[in-house]
Motif scaffolding. Structure first.
Motif, PDB file in Angstrom:
ATOM      1  N   MET A  11       0.834  -1.205   0.000  1.00  0.00           N
ATOM      2  CA  MET A  11       0.000   0.000   0.000  1.00  0.00           C
ATOM      3  C   MET A  11       0.868   1.255   0.000  1.00  0.00           C
ATOM      4  SD  MET A  11      -1.338   2.597   2.277  1.00  0.00           S
ATOM      5  CE  MET A  11      -0.795   1.881   3.815  1.00  0.00           C
ATOM      6  N   ARG A  12       1.875   1.286   0.831  1.00  0.00           N
ATOM      7  CA  ARG A  12       2.766   2.457   0.893  1.00  0.00           C
ATOM      8  C   ARG A  12       3.509   2.660  -0.424  1.00  0.00           C
ATOM      9  NH1 ARG A  12       5.547   4.182   5.545  1.00  0.00           N
ATOM     10  NH2 ARG A  12       6.215   5.766   4.081  1.00  0.00           N
ATOM     11  N   ALA A  13       4.051   1.578  -0.979  1.00  0.00           N
ATOM     12  CA  ALA A  13       4.785   1.677  -2.239  1.00  0.00           C
ATOM     13  C   ALA A  13       3.877   2.191  -3.353  1.00  0.00           C
ATOM     14  CB  ALA A  13       5.389   0.324  -2.616  1.00  0.00           C
ATOM     15  N   PHE A  14       2.660   1.652  -3.434  1.00  0.00           N
ATOM     16  CA  PHE A  14       1.724   2.119  -4.452  1.00  0.00           C
ATOM     17  C   PHE A  14       1.417   3.598  -4.266  1.00  0.00           C
ATOM     18  CE2 PHE A  14      -2.578   3.279  -5.644  1.00  0.00           C
ATOM     19  CZ  PHE A  14      -2.501   3.089  -7.010  1.00  0.00           C
ATOM     20  N   HIS A  15       1.139   4.001  -3.054  1.00  0.00           N
ATOM     21  CA  HIS A  15       0.779   5.390  -2.781  1.00  0.00           C
ATOM     22  C   HIS A  15       1.905   6.350  -3.184  1.00  0.00           C
ATOM     23  CE1 HIS A  15      -1.047   8.856  -0.886  1.00  0.00           C
ATOM     24  NE2 HIS A  15       0.075   9.050  -0.231  1.00  0.00           N
ATOM     25  N   VAL A  16       3.111   6.042  -2.784  1.00  0.00           N
ATOM     26  CA  VAL A  16       4.243   6.921  -3.097  1.00  0.00           C
ATOM     27  C   VAL A  16       4.496   6.960  -4.601  1.00  0.00           C
ATOM     28  CG1 VAL A  16       6.728   7.249  -2.758  1.00  0.00           C
ATOM     29  CG2 VAL A  16       5.291   6.621  -0.825  1.00  0.00           C
ATOM     30  N   SER A  17       4.499   5.797  -5.241  1.00  0.00           N
ATOM     31  CA  SER A  17       4.726   5.730  -6.681  1.00  0.00           C
ATOM     32  C   SER A  17       3.607   6.435  -7.444  1.00  0.00           C
ATOM     33  CB  SER A  17       4.814   4.262  -7.119  1.00  0.00           C
ATOM     34  OG  SER A  17       4.885   4.162  -8.511  1.00  0.00           O
ATOM     35  N   ASN A  18       2.367   6.171  -7.068  1.00  0.00           N
ATOM     36  CA  ASN A  18       1.213   6.762  -7.740  1.00  0.00           C
ATOM     37  C   ASN A  18       1.229   8.286  -7.614  1.00  0.00           C
ATOM     38  OD1 ASN A  18      -1.262   6.302  -9.214  1.00  0.00           O
ATOM     39  ND2 ASN A  18      -2.298   7.027  -7.378  1.00  0.00           N
ATOM     40  N   ARG A  19       1.594   8.789  -6.460  1.00  0.00           N
ATOM     41  CA  ARG A  19       1.661  10.235  -6.258  1.00  0.00           C
ATOM     42  C   ARG A  19       2.710  10.871  -7.176  1.00  0.00           C
ATOM     43  NH1 ARG A  19       2.641  11.126  -0.486  1.00  0.00           N
ATOM     44  NH2 ARG A  19       4.791  10.763  -1.065  1.00  0.00           N
ATOM     45  N   GLU A  20       3.856  10.217  -7.321  1.00  0.00           N
ATOM     46  CA  GLU A  20       4.907  10.723  -8.206  1.00  0.00           C
ATOM     47  C   GLU A  20       4.472  10.707  -9.675  1.00  0.00           C
ATOM     48  OE1 GLU A  20       8.048  12.018  -7.570  1.00  0.00           O
ATOM     49  OE2 GLU A  20       7.349  12.077  -5.491  1.00  0.00           O
ATOM     50  N   VAL A  21       3.849   9.622 -10.098  1.00  0.00           N
ATOM     51  CA  VAL A  21       3.374   9.524 -11.485  1.00  0.00           C
ATOM     52  C   VAL A  21       2.291  10.574 -11.726  1.00  0.00           C
ATOM     53  CG1 VAL A  21       2.134   8.070 -13.145  1.00  0.00           C
ATOM     54  CG2 VAL A  21       4.012   7.104 -11.798  1.00  0.00           C
ATOM     55  N   ALA A  22       1.352  10.698 -10.792  1.00  0.00           N
ATOM     56  CA  ALA A  22       0.247  11.659 -10.946  1.00  0.00           C
ATOM     57  C   ALA A  22       0.767  13.081 -11.081  1.00  0.00           C
ATOM     58  CB  ALA A  22      -0.718  11.547  -9.767  1.00  0.00           C
ATOM     59  N   ALA A  23       1.792  13.423 -10.321  1.00  0.00           N
ATOM     60  CA  ALA A  23       2.359  14.770 -10.398  1.00  0.00           C
ATOM     61  C   ALA A  23       2.947  15.036 -11.783  1.00  0.00           C
ATOM     62  CB  ALA A  23       3.429  14.949  -9.326  1.00  0.00           C
ATOM     63  N   ARG A  24       3.547  14.027 -12.382  1.00  0.00           N
ATOM     64  CA  ARG A  24       4.146  14.198 -13.710  1.00  0.00           C
ATOM     65  C   ARG A  24       3.082  14.316 -14.804  1.00  0.00           C
ATOM     66  NH1 ARG A  24       8.079  12.129 -10.730  1.00  0.00           N
ATOM     67  NH2 ARG A  24      10.262  12.301 -11.357  1.00  0.00           N
ATOM     68  N   VAL A  25       2.028  13.510 -14.733  1.00  0.00           N
ATOM     69  CA  VAL A  25       1.036  13.504 -15.808  1.00  0.00           C
ATOM     70  C   VAL A  25      -0.014  14.589 -15.658  1.00  0.00           C
ATOM     71  CG1 VAL A  25       1.393  11.056 -16.291  1.00  0.00           C
ATOM     72  CG2 VAL A  25      -0.439  11.758 -14.750  1.00  0.00           C
ATOM     73  N   ARG A  26      -0.164  15.112 -14.462  1.00  0.00           N
ATOM     74  CA  ARG A  26      -1.140  16.188 -14.245  1.00  0.00           C
ATOM     75  C   ARG A  26      -0.800  17.396 -15.132  1.00  0.00           C
ATOM     76  NH1 ARG A  26      -2.218  15.730  -8.883  1.00  0.00           N
ATOM     77  NH2 ARG A  26      -0.045  16.192  -8.515  1.00  0.00           N
ATOM     78  N   GLN A  27       0.476  17.604 -15.388  1.00  0.00           N
ATOM     79  CA  GLN A  27       0.918  18.709 -16.245  1.00  0.00           C
ATOM     80  C   GLN A  27       0.372  18.573 -17.663  1.00  0.00           C
ATOM     81  OE1 GLN A  27       5.147  18.383 -15.980  1.00  0.00           O
ATOM     82  NE2 GLN A  27       5.184  18.631 -13.769  1.00  0.00           N
ATOM     83  N   ALA A 100       0.465   8.718 -24.299  1.00  0.00           N
ATOM     84  CA  ALA A 100       0.977   7.447 -23.776  1.00  0.00           C
ATOM     85  C   ALA A 100       2.494   7.474 -23.689  1.00  0.00           C
ATOM     86  CB  ALA A 100       0.502   6.280 -24.648  1.00  0.00           C
ATOM     87  N   VAL A 101       3.144   8.070 -24.679  1.00  0.00           N
ATOM     88  CA  VAL A 101       4.608   8.187 -24.653  1.00  0.00           C
ATOM     89  C   VAL A 101       5.040   9.035 -23.459  1.00  0.00           C
ATOM     90  CG1 VAL A 101       6.599   9.197 -25.871  1.00  0.00           C
ATOM     91  CG2 VAL A 101       4.938   7.787 -27.113  1.00  0.00           C
ATOM     92  N   ARG A 102       4.338  10.148 -23.219  1.00  0.00           N
ATOM     93  CA  ARG A 102       4.677  10.998 -22.071  1.00  0.00           C
ATOM     94  C   ARG A 102       4.433  10.272 -20.754  1.00  0.00           C
ATOM     95  NH1 ARG A 102       2.888  15.072 -25.777  1.00  0.00           N
ATOM     96  NH2 ARG A 102       0.751  15.136 -25.036  1.00  0.00           N
ATOM     97  N   VAL A 103       3.355   9.503 -20.690  1.00  0.00           N
ATOM     98  CA  VAL A 103       3.067   8.728 -19.472  1.00  0.00           C
ATOM     99  C   VAL A 103       4.190   7.717 -19.232  1.00  0.00           C
ATOM    100  CG1 VAL A 103       1.555   6.940 -18.502  1.00  0.00           C
ATOM    101  CG2 VAL A 103       0.566   9.011 -19.503  1.00  0.00           C
ATOM    102  N   ARG A 104       4.578   7.007 -20.273  1.00  0.00           N
ATOM    103  CA  ARG A 104       5.651   6.005 -20.127  1.00  0.00           C
ATOM    104  C   ARG A 104       6.963   6.658 -19.693  1.00  0.00           C
ATOM    105  NH1 ARG A 104       5.447   0.736 -21.724  1.00  0.00           N
ATOM    106  NH2 ARG A 104       3.409   0.092 -22.409  1.00  0.00           N
ATOM    107  N   GLN A 105       7.249   7.834 -20.230  1.00  0.00           N
ATOM    108  CA  GLN A 105       8.470   8.538 -19.825  1.00  0.00           C
ATOM    109  C   GLN A 105       8.402   8.903 -18.342  1.00  0.00           C
ATOM    110  OE1 GLN A 105       8.404  11.713 -22.720  1.00  0.00           O
ATOM    111  NE2 GLN A 105       9.738  10.600 -24.139  1.00  0.00           N
ATOM    112  N   GLY A 106       7.259   9.420 -17.908  1.00  0.00           N
ATOM    113  CA  GLY A 106       7.088   9.776 -16.504  1.00  0.00           C
ATOM    114  C   GLY A 106       7.205   8.564 -15.596  1.00  0.00           C
ATOM    115  N   CYS A 107       6.591   7.456 -16.003  1.00  0.00           N
ATOM    116  CA  CYS A 107       6.663   6.225 -15.209  1.00  0.00           C
ATOM    117  C   CYS A 107       8.095   5.687 -15.169  1.00  0.00           C
ATOM    118  CB  CYS A 107       5.717   5.169 -15.770  1.00  0.00           C
ATOM    119  SG  CYS A 107       3.967   5.552 -15.515  1.00  0.00           S
ATOM    120  N   ALA A 108       8.797   5.779 -16.291  1.00  0.00           N
ATOM    121  CA  ALA A 108      10.190   5.320 -16.334  1.00  0.00           C
ATOM    122  C   ALA A 108      11.060   6.142 -15.376  1.00  0.00           C
ATOM    123  CB  ALA A 108      10.739   5.398 -17.761  1.00  0.00           C
TER     124      ALA A 108
END
Length: 146
Positions: A11-27, A100-108
């Motif tokens: 749960m903690r790992a998902f939350h931290v990772s998801n928050r980081e990804v969300a911050a990148r894609v929200r832009q 999708a390319v931008r999402v993959r870059q953010g996730c990477a």
């Protein structure tokens, strides 16, 4: 101690990772849930809504709402399957592919940060263990189900 409990660490790992990804894609103007749909369709284009929901771990009503918004945004389109006109396939549009390319870059970037300092052999072992855990939890015939 919670720090030694699998469910808590997941749960903690998902939350931290998801928050980081969300911050990148929200832009890019994406809403929650849309990044994983784009990422899934990038690998499994022209899939059914049911396949998409299963692949993204979303229920039918959630995926229906997400796809309606994504269709309005010009990120996905639906088309009739050539071999069965009763089946509707979900596809990425050109704009959806760009997102999708931008999402993959953010996730990477998030993944690279998460893996920092962890040797390749430990990464491989961890990924295999996670796949085993998922398989165990999805196994309906497990020893706890008897």
């Amino acid at each position: 101690m919670l720090e030694e409990e699998l469910h808590y660490l997941l749960m903690r790992a998902f939350h931290v990772s998801n928050r980081e990804v969300a911050a990148r894609v929200r832009q890019d103007g994406l809403l929650p849930g849309q990044p994983k749909v784009l990422e899934y369709l990038d690998e499994h284009d022209e899939c059914t809504q049911k396949q998409l929901g299963e692949g993204c771990a979303l229920d039918k009503s959630s995926i229906t709402g997400l796809l309606a918004r994504m269709d309005q945004q010009g990120l996905v389109r639906r088309q009739t399957a050539a071999d069965d006109r009763r089946v509707s396939l979900v596809c990425l549009t050109e704009e959806g592919r760009k997102q999708a390319v931008r999402v993959r870059q953010g996730c990477a970037e998030v993944d690279a940060r998460a893996w920092d300092g962890i040797p390749p052999e430990r990464r491989a072992a961890f990924l295999q263990t996670m796949q085993d855990i998922i398989a165990n939890l999805q196994n309906k015939g497990g020893k706890d189900d008897k």
